[in-house]
Design an enzyme around this catalytic site. Structure first.
Site, PDB file in Angstrom:
ATOM      1  N   ARG A  64      44.536  48.821  33.614  1.00 15.22           N
ATOM      2  CA  ARG A  64      44.728  47.376  33.865  1.00 15.22           C
ATOM      3  C   ARG A  64      46.185  47.042  34.147  1.00 15.22           C
ATOM      4  O   ARG A  64      46.492  46.156  34.952  1.00 15.22           O
ATOM      5  CB  ARG A  64      44.277  46.576  32.633  1.00 15.22           C
ATOM      6  CG  ARG A  64      42.814  46.316  32.563  1.00 15.22           C
ATOM      7  CD  ARG A  64      42.545  45.227  31.524  1.00 15.22           C
ATOM      8  NE  ARG A  64      42.423  43.916  32.130  1.00 15.22           N
ATOM      9  CZ  ARG A  64      41.290  43.434  32.628  1.00 15.22           C
ATOM     10  NH1 ARG A  64      40.203  44.145  32.610  1.00 15.22           N
ATOM     11  NH2 ARG A  64      41.263  42.232  33.161  1.00 15.22           N
ATOM     12  N   ILE A  91      41.005  38.671  33.378  1.00 16.22           N
ATOM     13  CA  ILE A  91      41.990  38.098  32.474  1.00 16.22           C
ATOM     14  C   ILE A  91      43.367  38.646  32.832  1.00 16.22           C
ATOM     15  O   ILE A  91      43.530  39.853  33.019  1.00 16.22           O
ATOM     16  CB  ILE A  91      41.625  38.423  31.017  1.00 16.22           C
ATOM     17  CG1 ILE A  91      40.290  37.745  30.666  1.00 16.22           C
ATOM     18  CG2 ILE A  91      42.725  37.976  30.070  1.00 16.22           C
ATOM     19  CD1 ILE A  91      39.695  38.193  29.359  1.00 16.22           C
ATOM     20  N   LEU A  92      44.328  37.735  32.958  1.00 14.74           N
ATOM     21  CA  LEU A  92      45.694  38.123  33.315  1.00 14.74           C
ATOM     22  C   LEU A  92      46.566  38.080  32.069  1.00 14.74           C
ATOM     23  O   LEU A  92      46.350  37.249  31.170  1.00 14.74           O
ATOM     24  CB  LEU A  92      46.240  37.168  34.383  1.00 14.74           C
ATOM     25  CG  LEU A  92      45.506  37.244  35.729  1.00 14.74           C
ATOM     26  CD1 LEU A  92      45.859  36.035  36.602  1.00 14.74           C
ATOM     27  CD2 LEU A  92      45.839  38.545  36.449  1.00 14.74           C
ATOM     28  N   ASN A 104      43.996  26.821  36.137  1.00 15.82           N
ATOM     29  CA  ASN A 104      42.637  27.359  36.240  1.00 15.82           C
ATOM     30  C   ASN A 104      41.654  26.198  36.245  1.00 15.82           C
ATOM     31  O   ASN A 104      41.900  25.163  35.628  1.00 15.82           O
ATOM     32  CB  ASN A 104      42.353  28.255  35.019  1.00 15.82           C
ATOM     33  CG  ASN A 104      40.966  28.846  35.021  1.00 15.82           C
ATOM     34  OD1 ASN A 104      40.506  29.358  36.045  1.00 15.82           O
ATOM     35  ND2 ASN A 104      40.278  28.789  33.894  1.00 15.82           N
ATOM     36  N   HIS A 106      37.800  25.289  35.106  1.00 20.98           N
ATOM     37  CA  HIS A 106      36.775  25.840  34.204  1.00 20.98           C
ATOM     38  C   HIS A 106      35.593  24.873  34.117  1.00 20.98           C
ATOM     39  O   HIS A 106      35.792  23.667  33.948  1.00 20.98           O
ATOM     40  CB  HIS A 106      37.384  26.067  32.819  1.00 20.98           C
ATOM     41  CG  HIS A 106      36.403  26.651  31.852  1.00 20.98           C
ATOM     42  ND1 HIS A 106      36.058  27.987  31.866  1.00 20.98           N
ATOM     43  CD2 HIS A 106      35.646  26.073  30.879  1.00 20.98           C
ATOM     44  CE1 HIS A 106      35.148  28.208  30.929  1.00 20.98           C
ATOM     45  NE2 HIS A 106      34.879  27.063  30.322  1.00 20.98           N
ATOM     46  N   ASP A 138      47.558  30.014  29.827  1.00 20.36           N
ATOM     47  CA  ASP A 138      48.481  30.752  28.966  1.00 20.36           C
ATOM     48  C   ASP A 138      47.867  32.115  28.651  1.00 20.36           C
ATOM     49  O   ASP A 138      46.915  32.531  29.329  1.00 20.36           O
ATOM     50  CB  ASP A 138      48.859  29.937  27.710  1.00 20.36           C
ATOM     51  CG  ASP A 138      47.663  29.677  26.797  1.00 20.36           C
ATOM     52  OD1 ASP A 138      46.592  30.278  27.014  1.00 20.36           O
ATOM     53  OD2 ASP A 138      47.813  28.877  25.850  1.00 20.36           O
ATOM     54  N   ASP A 142      41.065  30.504  28.704  1.00 21.10           N
ATOM     55  CA  ASP A 142      40.594  29.110  28.763  1.00 21.10           C
ATOM     56  C   ASP A 142      41.218  28.265  27.655  1.00 21.10           C
ATOM     57  O   ASP A 142      40.543  27.452  27.013  1.00 21.10           O
ATOM     58  CB  ASP A 142      39.049  29.055  28.684  1.00 21.10           C
ATOM     59  CG  ASP A 142      38.398  29.782  29.845  1.00 21.10           C
ATOM     60  OD1 ASP A 142      38.993  29.841  30.937  1.00 21.10           O
ATOM     61  OD2 ASP A 142      37.281  30.295  29.665  1.00 21.10           O
TER      62      ASP A 142
HETATM   63  C1  GRF Z   1      33.672  27.709  39.287  1.00 23.67           C
HETATM   64  O1  GRF Z   1      32.558  27.079  38.715  1.00 23.67           O
HETATM   65  C2  GRF Z   1      34.815  27.734  38.311  1.00 23.67           C
HETATM   66  O2  GRF Z   1      34.818  26.668  37.411  1.00 23.67           O
HETATM   67  C3  GRF Z   1      34.590  29.006  37.572  1.00 23.67           C
HETATM   68  O3  GRF Z   1      34.090  29.898  38.539  1.00 23.67           O
HETATM   69  C4  GRF Z   1      33.420  29.175  39.564  1.00 23.67           C
HETATM   70  C5  GRF Z   1      33.986  29.622  40.883  1.00 23.67           C
HETATM   71  O4  GRF Z   1      33.242  29.136  41.964  1.00 23.67           O
HETATM   72  N1  GRF Z   1      35.810  29.444  36.928  1.00 23.67           N
HETATM   73  P1  GRF Z   1      33.798  29.288  43.462  1.00 23.67           P
HETATM   74  O5  GRF Z   1      34.083  30.761  43.692  1.00 23.67           O
HETATM   75  O6  GRF Z   1      35.007  28.433  43.608  1.00 23.67           O
HETATM   76  O7  GRF Z   1      32.659  28.817  44.317  1.00 23.67           O
END
Ligand code: GRF
Length: 199
Positions: A64, A91-92, A104, A106, A138, A142
């Site tokens: 990784r 994960i970064l 990000n 989510h 961070d 999430d």
């Molecule tokens: C999204 O629902 C985002 O919230 C999650 O992964 C999905 C990515 O969808 N982290 P896309 O590749 O942008 O269509």
């Protein structure tokens, strides 16, 4: 003044990337789209939009650390001002995410339902409201400071697909709004508290 330079990291279909590409007033330039897999549908969206696209596969590296270093080298080469994780499923490390401001998107109202199965987890828990969160990244998954959220009601007949679909509609609005606000210098962060000044 030059527009802020944006790198978008993806793993999948790239519908959020498309929303960013289509946004008429992003105020920034997407200079690179990078994926952890050459199969990500979003790479074709980047190519169609004339944006350089690349993939860096973990399987092509011994571990990784060297994979992430290779990805980081490609990102660093385009000198970004902002990195956007738009469905990036790896994960970064803290080193990577502290090198550039990184956000990000989510598909839940964090801190509820962190992790890779948020819409399914929300349905299973039985919540009546879920939604979308755009947050700074961070070193924890999430977890970083929340920039903006939108609620999405959970309907009695929802499946994972219908709930995730309605959440994604909101993602496609909220993510470009947040990126535009960051590019315009309207986002202020004090500890975990983040505020967005009006346009
Ligand atoms: C999204 O629902 C985002 O919230 C999650 O992964 C999905 C990515 O969808 N982290 P896309 O590749 O942008 O269509």
């Amino acid at each position: 003044m030059a527009k802020p330079r944006i790198v978008v990291l993806i793993s999948g279909s790239g519908s959020n990337l498309q929303a960013l590409l289509d946004s008429p007033d992003l105020g920034g330039e997407i200079v690179l789209v990078a994926s952890d897999t050459p199969d990500a549908g979003g790479l074709a969206r980047a190519v169609d939009a004339g944006v350089p696209a690349t993939s860096v596969r973990l399987a092509d590296h011994p571990d990784r650390r060297t994979w992430e270093a290779a990805l980081q080298d490609q990102v660093a080469a385009v000198r970004p001002d902002l990195v956007v994780l738009a469905g990036f499923m790896k994960i970064l490390s803290g080193t990577f995410v502290s090198t550039w401001p990184t956000v990000n998107v989510h598909p839940s109202l964090l801190p509820a339902f962190a992790g890779a199965h948020a819409p399914a987890d929300a349905l299973e828990w039985g919540v009546k409201v879920s939604g979308v969160t755009v947050h700074y990244v961070d070193e924890e998954v999430d977890h970083g400071p929340i920039i903006a959220q939108r609620a999405v009601p959970v309907l009695d007949d929802d499946t994972v697909a219908t709930l995730h679909g309605r959440i994604q509609q909101q993602e496609h609005i909220l993510l470009p709004e947040v990126v535009a606000a960051i590019c315009a210098g309207r986002v202020t962060r004090t500890g975990r508290r983040v505020t967005i000044a009006p346009a």
